[in-house]
Design a protein around this motif. Sequence first.
Motif, PDB file in Angstrom:
ATOM      1  N   THR A   1       0.843  -1.196   0.000  1.00 31.10           N
ATOM      2  CA  THR A   1       0.000   0.000   0.000  1.00 31.10           C
ATOM      3  C   THR A   1       0.874   1.239   0.000  1.00 31.10           C
ATOM      4  N   VAL A   2       0.621   2.115  -0.983  1.00 31.30           N
ATOM      5  CA  VAL A   2       1.296   3.411  -1.064  1.00 31.30           C
ATOM      6  C   VAL A   2       0.191   4.459  -1.142  1.00 31.30           C
TER       7      VAL A   2
ATOM      8  N   SER B   1      -3.230   5.780  -0.892  1.00 33.20           N
ATOM      9  CA  SER B   1      -4.537   5.118  -0.885  1.00 33.20           C
ATOM     10  C   SER B   1      -4.610   3.987  -1.915  1.00 33.20           C
ATOM     11  N   THR B   2      -3.473   3.635  -2.502  1.00 36.75           N
ATOM     12  CA  THR B   2      -3.446   2.598  -3.536  1.00 36.75           C
ATOM     13  C   THR B   2      -2.773   1.336  -3.010  1.00 36.75           C
ATOM     14  N   THR B   3      -3.441   0.208  -3.162  1.00 36.94           N
ATOM     15  CA  THR B   3      -2.871  -1.078  -2.790  1.00 36.94           C
ATOM     16  C   THR B   3      -2.628  -1.887  -4.054  1.00 36.94           C
ATOM     17  N   THR B   4      -1.426  -2.411  -4.178  1.00 37.50           N
ATOM     18  CA  THR B   4      -1.065  -3.257  -5.306  1.00 37.50           C
ATOM     19  C   THR B   4      -0.832  -4.671  -4.782  1.00 37.50           C
ATOM     20  N   ILE B   5      -1.488  -5.637  -5.404  1.00 43.23           N
ATOM     21  CA  ILE B   5      -1.312  -7.035  -5.027  1.00 43.23           C
ATOM     22  C   ILE B   5      -0.528  -7.722  -6.131  1.00 43.23           C
ATOM     23  N   THR B   6       0.554  -8.374  -5.756  1.00 45.29           N
ATOM     24  CA  THR B   6       1.366  -9.110  -6.721  1.00 45.29           C
ATOM     25  C   THR B   6       1.388 -10.588  -6.345  1.00 45.29           C
ATOM     26  N   TRP B   7       1.439 -11.417  -7.348  1.00 40.01           N
ATOM     27  CA  TRP B   7       1.492 -12.868  -7.170  1.00 40.01           C
ATOM     28  C   TRP B   7       2.762 -13.373  -7.840  1.00 40.01           C
ATOM     29  N   GLU B   8       3.655 -13.955  -7.064  1.00 34.35           N
ATOM     30  CA  GLU B   8       4.876 -14.534  -7.624  1.00 34.35           C
ATOM     31  C   GLU B   8       4.751 -16.051  -7.588  1.00 34.35           C
TER      32      GLU B   8
END
Length: 102
Positions: A82-83, A85-92
């Motif tokens: 989260t940066v 108000s934006t949340t980024t979800i990554t899948w490795e």
Amino acid sequence: MIADLHSDEDLAALHTLTRETTRTVLGDDACRYPFGLPHLTTAYAHGEADSDQAQRILRRVRPGHAPLPVTAVHLVDVTATTVGSTTTITWEPLRTISLRRP
């Protein structure tokens, strides 16, 4: 958008076994998110959205139930960053375990 799965007993059992095995091999921190009802996520929104119209269309699809064959389990490292108000979800992807018999 989320579609409920029915009957979900076999999928829930697979999910529970997979989580238990992952914890045994990688430790309790490897499975920190809570387990909920099995479902199929068909889309994510990156902002506020109303999914009512799309959900109505999905409910009209016939047949209303279809088999969902599960042929592999994918072990992925999911990270939410989260940066502001934006949340980024990554899948490795880490590993794929085939469930097909040789």
